[in-house]
Every structure is written in C-alpha cells, then in structure tokens.
Design an enzyme around this catalytic site. Sequence first.
Site, PDB file in Angstrom:
ATOM      1  CB  SER A   1      -0.977   0.025   1.185  1.00  0.00           C
ATOM      2  OG  SER A   1      -0.283   0.215   2.392  1.00  0.00           O
TER       3      SER A   1
ATOM      4  CE  LYS B   1      -2.849   2.232   4.238  1.00  0.00           C
ATOM      5  NZ  LYS B   1      -2.098   1.059   4.599  1.00  0.00           N
TER       6      LYS B   1
END
Length: 189
Positions: A110, A147
């Site tokens: 990701s 993230k």
Amino acid sequence: MPRGGKREGAGRPVGTGKYGEKTKAVRLPISIADEILISLQQSPEKLEIVVNSIFKPDAQTKYRIPLYLSPIAAGFPAVTEDYVEGKIDLNRHLVKHPESTFLVRVTGESMRNAGIHPNDLLVVDRAIEPISGKVVIAVVDGELTVKRLRKHRDRLWLMPENPDYPPIEIGENMELHIWGVVTNVIHAL
C-alpha cells in the site's frame, strides 16, 4: 465544552468490533510487541496490516562504515578517487532521538509509491510531531498500519501511496493512535 475523558455515547458499541468485546489502546513493551503482532495477523478480516515486526535500535553498536569523499554518479561514470573522507556511524544519521526510536519491518504494497516495499525496515521516531503529510505508523481500531497522515477541513485520513488501496477516513467511532513518524526507509536492492 469539556475535553478529554470518556463521553457518553462515544466510540463503537461494546461487542461490535472484530474482537467481539470491549477494547482499549495500550502501550506495549518492545519485547512482546512481535508476539502481539503475530496474533493480530491471524485474523483474516483485518485492515491491511503492513507492520510485520518491531525492533529497538541498538545504540550501543559502534560500527563505522567508510564514507568516500567523491559522490557516485548515477548517470555517466565519474572518475573515482581512492580517498576515504572518514567513517560514519549510521545510528547518528538515522536515529535522532534514540530513546523514542524503533524499527519496524513491513509487509504489503500500500505504500509502494512512497518507496516503502515488503520486507523494508522503517525507522520510526515517536518524538516527531505527526502532522499532515508525514508517513506514520498508526493503530486503527487496534490494527497496525503505515500510511501518510492527511488532515483536510477537520477530517482525518490515512492515505495509501498505491492507487490499488483505498484511503482510510478516521470517523468519530474509530480509535486512532499514532505510534510515530517514519523518518527513513531501509531496503535491499
């Protein structure tokens, strides 16, 4: 308006989370964090977990690596000099706050476009303020992820750096704890 503490009606109703019971955020000793991560990864319904292992840097290690005076050309070859400028200790360059720094190993794709790949080691500093735009290690509803933190118009997001993954909007019923800010990525070629 009072701030902090428990608020009536706030949070997820007891028993509706993936664990089926009441949960709370806790600080973990590094020595048991790996075991807890392994047990968390056994649940198939997880938010994409990208933190695989947690390590504390060894500040006692004093191994100096030669640093060459001439930079290396990434384009056309350059004339090399056999002159070593000195030796450097990578701890001094990668770890600014030794007591609040740890390393994590990641899995998942990701954050690929941020240069974070499976099996990379991330240097994470808890002393740095997690502001919008920083890459962070976050615990969302008890699950670890890495993230980019984004705050926009009083809304908070955890943004992936890969278009194949959706952003995570942090809603009022979600638990979020930022473990630290990623300062460096170490990966093999």
